[in-house]
Write a protein that holds these residues in place. Sequence first.
Motif, PDB file in Angstrom:
ATOM      1  N   THR A 235      92.764  -3.598 -15.863  1.00 48.36           N
ATOM      2  CA  THR A 235      92.252  -4.472 -16.707  1.00 48.36           C
ATOM      3  C   THR A 235      91.465  -5.593 -15.532  1.00 48.36           C
ATOM      4  O   THR A 235      91.808  -5.585 -14.403  1.00 48.36           O
TER       5      THR A 235
ATOM      6  N   ASN B 184      89.562  -3.438 -20.364  1.00 50.61           N
ATOM      7  CA  ASN B 184      90.132  -2.234 -19.840  1.00 50.61           C
ATOM      8  C   ASN B 184      89.179  -1.428 -19.054  1.00 50.61           C
ATOM      9  O   ASN B 184      88.258  -1.151 -19.373  1.00 50.61           O
TER      10      ASN B 184
ATOM     11  N   ASP C 174      89.896  -3.540 -26.009  1.00 51.35           N
ATOM     12  CA  ASP C 174      90.824  -2.809 -26.816  1.00 51.35           C
ATOM     13  C   ASP C 174      90.337  -1.920 -28.154  1.00 51.35           C
ATOM     14  O   ASP C 174      90.783  -0.962 -28.396  1.00 51.35           O
TER      15      ASP C 174
ATOM     16  N   GLU D 118      90.030   3.492 -14.291  1.00 48.09           N
ATOM     17  CA  GLU D 118      91.318   3.593 -13.831  1.00 48.09           C
ATOM     18  C   GLU D 118      92.490   3.343 -15.126  1.00 48.09           C
ATOM     19  O   GLU D 118      92.201   1.976 -15.632  1.00 48.09           O
ATOM     20  N   GLU D 119      93.058   4.239 -15.599  1.00 47.34           N
ATOM     21  CA  GLU D 119      94.085   3.949 -16.819  1.00 47.34           C
ATOM     22  C   GLU D 119      94.867   2.964 -16.395  1.00 47.34           C
ATOM     23  O   GLU D 119      95.551   2.987 -15.272  1.00 47.34           O
ATOM     24  N   GLY D 120      94.877   1.974 -17.275  1.00 47.48           N
ATOM     25  CA  GLY D 120      95.901   0.823 -17.110  1.00 47.48           C
ATOM     26  C   GLY D 120      95.358  -0.581 -16.271  1.00 47.48           C
ATOM     27  O   GLY D 120      95.975  -1.639 -16.344  1.00 47.48           O
TER      28      GLY D 120
END
Length: 198
Positions: free
Chosen positions: A139, A131, A173, A135-137
């Motif tokens: 991958t 991740n 994660d 930047e959120e989200g």
Amino acid sequence: MKKMNLFLLTVLGAALLLSGCGSKAEEEETTTLELKKNGEIVQSIIEDFSESYYDLDELKSTTESMIAGYNESAGSDNIKLQSAEVTDGVVHLVMTFRKSEDYTGLYRQALFSGTVKDAFIAGYDLDITLNSVKEEGATINKQDILDMGEKHIAVVRETTTVKTYGDILYISDDVTMGPDDRMATVTNGESLSYIIFK
């Protein structure tokens, strides 16, 4: 899930856990692995040491004996005990390892610090999803990781806080970011966790 350092088990004969769980020191400091740019690993162990049968001199003696045994087999002083002290019932040990392989050799515990390319050559499975911390989200997967061959990576299998010498870019994660861009905490000691940094 909970890593027990062998020398503490030897000295104390009890399961004194070194993952920062439930110790008096948890609120202020926690056990950390600091990765240096020259490949050196600095381990700072911070744990509750308030039981009456805990003995600092015995702890130091046994730790030094284990280190001496490892260094003798390695043919050089790859590991050093820098300090060992107790303050307010909390023990603080600092050990330095010339490279991550020395840490693995002493503890029989997976640890890698180097470039992505070197991790791949060493046989680490990079068929993973990481991740982005920026930047959120977002991958990345195996090919993206391999394309970052000269970036740095830490591979850890224990619950501990990791300090890097470059800003962290991607994490597994089971890794959470710390108070700054160069600190993260591994929350699962059962499997390999990955941290990619500049």
